[in-house]
Scaffold this motif. Sequence first.
Motif, PDB file in Angstrom:
ATOM      1  N   PHE A   1       0.847  -1.192   0.000  1.00 18.26           N
ATOM      2  CA  PHE A   1       0.000   0.000   0.000  1.00 18.26           C
ATOM      3  C   PHE A   1       0.884   1.244   0.000  1.00 18.26           C
ATOM      4  CE2 PHE A   1      -3.997   2.033   0.520  1.00 18.26           C
ATOM      5  CZ  PHE A   1      -3.760   3.170   1.285  1.00 18.26           C
ATOM      6  N   VAL A   2       1.868   1.234   0.865  1.00 21.56           N
ATOM      7  CA  VAL A   2       2.789   2.370   0.937  1.00 21.56           C
ATOM      8  C   VAL A   2       3.531   2.534  -0.389  1.00 21.56           C
ATOM      9  CG1 VAL A   2       4.888   3.221   2.019  1.00 21.56           C
ATOM     10  CG2 VAL A   2       3.084   2.245   3.422  1.00 21.56           C
ATOM     11  N   MET A   3       3.964   1.406  -0.930  1.00 23.59           N
ATOM     12  CA  MET A   3       4.643   1.448  -2.225  1.00 23.59           C
ATOM     13  C   MET A   3       3.757   2.124  -3.258  1.00 23.59           C
ATOM     14  SD  MET A   3       6.496  -1.820  -3.955  1.00 23.59           S
ATOM     15  CE  MET A   3       7.083  -2.695  -2.530  1.00 23.59           C
ATOM     16  N   GLY A   4       2.482   1.734  -3.241  1.00 21.33           N
ATOM     17  CA  GLY A   4       1.540   2.318  -4.191  1.00 21.33           C
ATOM     18  C   GLY A   4       1.447   3.823  -4.009  1.00 21.33           C
TER      19      GLY A   4
ATOM     20  N   LEU B   1       3.669   5.848  -2.810  1.00 23.35           N
ATOM     21  CA  LEU B   1       4.899   6.493  -3.269  1.00 23.35           C
ATOM     22  C   LEU B   1       4.971   6.546  -4.788  1.00 23.35           C
ATOM     23  CD1 LEU B   1       7.445   4.961  -0.759  1.00 23.35           C
ATOM     24  CD2 LEU B   1       6.667   7.320  -0.874  1.00 23.35           C
ATOM     25  N   VAL B   2       4.727   5.382  -5.391  1.00 19.88           N
ATOM     26  CA  VAL B   2       4.805   5.331  -6.848  1.00 19.88           C
ATOM     27  C   VAL B   2       3.828   6.318  -7.474  1.00 19.88           C
ATOM     28  CG1 VAL B   2       4.275   3.904  -8.843  1.00 19.88           C
ATOM     29  CG2 VAL B   2       5.631   2.971  -6.995  1.00 19.88           C
ATOM     30  N   TYR B   3       2.622   6.355  -6.901  1.00 20.67           N
ATOM     31  CA  TYR B   3       1.643   7.277  -7.460  1.00 20.67           C
ATOM     32  C   TYR B   3       2.112   8.713  -7.316  1.00 20.67           C
ATOM     33  CZ  TYR B   3      -2.672   9.683  -8.403  1.00 20.67           C
ATOM     34  OH  TYR B   3      -3.606  10.504  -8.951  1.00 20.67           O
ATOM     35  N   HIS B   4       2.556   9.029  -6.122  1.00 23.21           N
ATOM     36  CA  HIS B   4       2.907  10.416  -5.864  1.00 23.21           C
ATOM     37  C   HIS B   4       4.041  10.889  -6.760  1.00 23.21           C
ATOM     38  CE1 HIS B   4       3.128  14.065  -3.476  1.00 23.21           C
ATOM     39  NE2 HIS B   4       4.431  13.946  -3.507  1.00 23.21           N
ATOM     40  N   PHE B   5       5.055  10.036  -6.912  1.00 25.02           N
ATOM     41  CA  PHE B   5       6.209  10.506  -7.670  1.00 25.02           C
ATOM     42  C   PHE B   5       6.100  10.301  -9.167  1.00 25.02           C
ATOM     43  CE2 PHE B   5       8.645  12.178  -4.440  1.00 25.02           C
ATOM     44  CZ  PHE B   5       8.565  11.388  -3.313  1.00 25.02           C
ATOM     45  N   LEU B   6       5.394   9.264  -9.560  1.00 28.47           N
ATOM     46  CA  LEU B   6       5.376   8.992 -10.991  1.00 28.47           C
ATOM     47  C   LEU B   6       4.033   9.247 -11.657  1.00 28.47           C
ATOM     48  CD1 LEU B   6       7.499   5.754 -11.147  1.00 28.47           C
ATOM     49  CD2 LEU B   6       8.135   8.038 -11.810  1.00 28.47           C
TER      50      LEU B   6
ATOM     51  N   ARG C   1     -18.440   6.053  -2.094  1.00 29.82           N
ATOM     52  CA  ARG C   1     -19.224   6.993  -2.884  1.00 29.82           C
ATOM     53  C   ARG C   1     -18.324   8.007  -3.563  1.00 29.82           C
ATOM     54  NH1 ARG C   1     -23.728   6.477   0.595  1.00 29.82           N
ATOM     55  NH2 ARG C   1     -22.772   7.844   2.138  1.00 29.82           N
ATOM     56  N   GLN C   2     -17.307   8.429  -2.813  1.00 30.47           N
ATOM     57  CA  GLN C   2     -16.379   9.377  -3.416  1.00 30.47           C
ATOM     58  C   GLN C   2     -15.716   8.765  -4.633  1.00 30.47           C
ATOM     59  OE1 GLN C   2     -13.637  11.648  -0.906  1.00 30.47           O
ATOM     60  NE2 GLN C   2     -14.672  10.731   0.831  1.00 30.47           N
ATOM     61  N   ILE C   3     -15.306   7.507  -4.476  1.00 27.31           N
ATOM     62  CA  ILE C   3     -14.639   6.826  -5.582  1.00 27.31           C
ATOM     63  C   ILE C   3     -15.563   6.751  -6.787  1.00 27.31           C
ATOM     64  CG2 ILE C   3     -13.740   4.612  -6.357  1.00 27.31           C
ATOM     65  CD1 ILE C   3     -12.697   4.154  -3.564  1.00 27.31           C
TER      66      ILE C   3
ATOM     67  N   GLN D   1      -7.692   9.728  -5.450  1.00 31.32           N
ATOM     68  CA  GLN D   1      -7.043   9.008  -6.535  1.00 31.32           C
ATOM     69  C   GLN D   1      -5.807   8.276  -6.038  1.00 31.32           C
ATOM     70  OE1 GLN D   1      -6.836  12.380  -9.166  1.00 31.32           O
ATOM     71  NE2 GLN D   1      -8.236  11.427 -10.599  1.00 31.32           N
ATOM     72  N   MET D   2      -5.048   8.957  -5.206  1.00 35.21           N
ATOM     73  CA  MET D   2      -3.835   8.329  -4.690  1.00 35.21           C
ATOM     74  C   MET D   2      -4.189   7.116  -3.845  1.00 35.21           C
ATOM     75  SD  MET D   2      -0.559  10.101  -2.940  1.00 35.21           S
ATOM     76  CE  MET D   2      -1.254  10.706  -1.444  1.00 35.21           C
ATOM     77  N   ILE D   3      -5.222   7.272  -3.018  1.00 30.38           N
ATOM     78  CA  ILE D   3      -5.620   6.161  -2.165  1.00 30.38           C
ATOM     79  C   ILE D   3      -6.109   4.983  -2.997  1.00 30.38           C
ATOM     80  CG2 ILE D   3      -7.298   5.420  -0.429  1.00 30.38           C
ATOM     81  CD1 ILE D   3      -7.141   8.116   0.800  1.00 30.38           C
ATOM     82  N   VAL D   4      -6.901   5.291  -3.997  1.00 35.13           N
ATOM     83  CA  VAL D   4      -7.411   4.213  -4.840  1.00 35.13           C
ATOM     84  C   VAL D   4      -6.272   3.463  -5.510  1.00 35.13           C
ATOM     85  CG1 VAL D   4      -8.672   3.701  -6.952  1.00 35.13           C
ATOM     86  CG2 VAL D   4      -9.649   5.201  -5.266  1.00 35.13           C
TER      87      VAL D   4
END
Lengths: 235, 274, 321
Positions: free
Chosen positions: B61-64, B66-71, B154-156, B177-180
């Motif tokens: 989850f954390v990896m996700g 990070l990857v989302y945030h940076f890439l 619902r937000q999603i 989006q990042m959480i998803v």
Amino acid sequence: MLLSVEKITAGYGTVAIIKDISLEVNKGEWVVVIGGNGAGKSTLFRVISGLMKPKTGKVLLDGYDLTALPSHAIVELGVIQVPEGRLIFPRMNVKENLLLGGRNTRAKPHIASTLEKVYHLFPKLKERETQEGGTLSGGEQQMLAIGRGLMALPRVLMLDEPSLGLAPIMVAEIFKTLHMLNQEGMTILLVEQNVVMSLKSSQRGYVIENGQIALSGNSQDLIQDERTKRAYLGT
Amino acid sequence: MLGSIYGLIGLGITMVFSVTGLMNFAHGDFMAIAMYLCLALYTRFNLDPYISMLLVIPLLFVMGLLVYHFLFQRMIDAELLMVIQMTLGMVFIIESTLQILFTADYVNVPNFAYGSRFIMGPFVMSGSYLVTFLIGSSVGVALYWMLQYTDLGRQIRAIAQNREAAMLMGIQTHRVQMIVFAMGIALLGLSGSLTTSIITLQPYMGLDFTLFAFIVFVMGGVGNFLGTLVAGFVLGVAEALGALFIGGHMGGLVPYGLFVLILIVRPQGIMGAR
Amino acid sequence: MSWTFFQEHKKRDLLFLAGIILILFLPSQLSTFWNRTFAMIFLFIYWSSAWNIIGGMAGEMNFLHPIFIGLGAYTSSLLYLKLGISPWLGMFVGGIMAVGIGVVIGWICYRSGLPHLSFALICLGFTHIAVIIAFSLKITGGSRGLMIRPAPGLANMQFATMAGYYYMGLILAAFIVGLSLWIERSKIGYYLKAIRHNEMAASAIGINTVGYRLIAMAISAFLTAIGGTFYAQLVLYLDPPSAINAMVIFSMILFCAIGGFGTVWGPVVGTLLLMPIGEVLRLYLWTGLHLIVYGIVVIVVILFSPQGLVPWFQKYAKKKG
């Protein structure tokens, strides 16, 4: 002065759609912005709601600078937009749409009672509570969109062309409802192509032409003014 | 039996795509990462994969995040071709790194035979499959429930249906989006850990998973969450039948053939798009 | 024309000439390893450019090419091994078969207006199927693969020294760059660009999108298959995972992406930039490291210049000039 827009210039890429626009809305006022297609009305709304950042200028709420804020923060502060084309969530039912409207922190604690009030205002919505948004008629969608906006307990309610695509009867209904809300103290900023109805119901108005304010003043005066008609039709 | 897993993986991609519009070809590779993590934890600390799962999932989850945030964050509105290309680049990196770290050998199942054998009436089923199926299905159901009945869900769905309107509702689209995205990756952590005992590991398997995930995604109807789960199940069954009746290499063709057939006959997927 | 202009021009032309001479005489100076490496590099330039025709110019994420390569390689090799037909002829047969498959798949998919993503997936699916089929058929040698006996001679499309492969690769690469230049300037290229940017709009103004996409697919398939034959003759051994290899096509696409999708020189730049480094890394360091480098480079390039290096360079040159 509740909401003020100061010298906003905004556009896409190098093209400026609105240039140097300033306007203000006082608490409890109903202000109208009129203009033809492409005049820049929706762009203005996008800037105010934080969906788009202006190249220059500021948006102030009660003196507080909104310009750099992300859209959700602006919603939190109570500047609520009922967007052009309704933009309701098509695959969620009426109730879910409304609930989504009321989820900001200010409105959440009162969400149940607000829902009741909205149903009271728009009984048709209560009837269709479990129906999917995408299956509603145009008029019903507009009611839903407005209801959704109201769920957020707005301090300023902005509506972008609510009469678009609606039958005259529906349009009259909508304006009647807005009038009632305004009487109760709701601050309304309306963008419209329907010149007559909007000027008749509002207190003040601005006319946008080619991305700039061409005229402004009391709505009664604007209705009489020849230039209003020319500016509007000339676009 | 693996249908539930396919459903989960597919759901991960569906969610990510509906909410962010991003197509991540490296999706399967994260599952591979999860599986290799389990392998490493097993060889070092003798941890049963079912226990490692509790570590691997949050880690992924954390990896996700990070990857989302940076890439991925910058690529949200970019051309699809470019996004695919970037994720393909990630595929290269991940698969090759795995190969370097763990050698290109196929690591085999027997190392992990931690499931007992259950005998239910006339059916003899490997314990691992049963556990996988149970956990997989319950998570699937839980996710579906979350999407329908919780605020986050619902937000999603709101963002998936109309991003601008969602922003006007005060939904913090970037965060969601990042959480998803991270959830999608975490789901892979779950799937990976569960299937470590079942599937033979090799560094390049990521792409196969990705392919399967996408097949499930498209077959279920692009963006249709329930459809994806169903499609996953169907494909799982198809694969099992194929292995049973045809066997060998050819048997593996059945799911793909089914996919191609269904797409040609009904391009919107089993349950229709959106 | 001023004297300085003439001087500048002359300088540039001389450099150009020197470059060509260098390329032509290089093989005699290089070791076998390097000639072979260059041959592979040229092959990849060739393949990347071939893919670029449908992938970059027509804007379609097409993963069918491993099948084309496989068809080209296996067809010509089988014809040669079983029937003694020279690969020079066999390659055309392979090419035609590739065109056949490509057009059939394309026709089915284009006609139903399949979204790009689904199409890409179907391609991957078919590629997977193709590998499995190749494994299963006895005629293709199953998992043992096919071996072509070394029998150097022009008729067999085999060369005594690697230099021969170098030159052939060079010819292929030069040919396709020329072809790409021609396509780009032609009506076809123009329509493909329109299709790439907005297919609906293109068909709305009367361009036969299905037809042109099929043409692009056919050209790409045919050329790629011929490359497959060359590959078979270079390596002299075929087995399903290496001949019908997804990583190969991803690398090709990667080179195109780095250089710039849809541009003529993009694939060339991309391949020349990365492949030499990759090959060296592959040999002297851990296997797989080169792929990591490719991956990192492509991500960096995309994050900073999404259109690729060639367009970036063009913009930069424009700013200076």
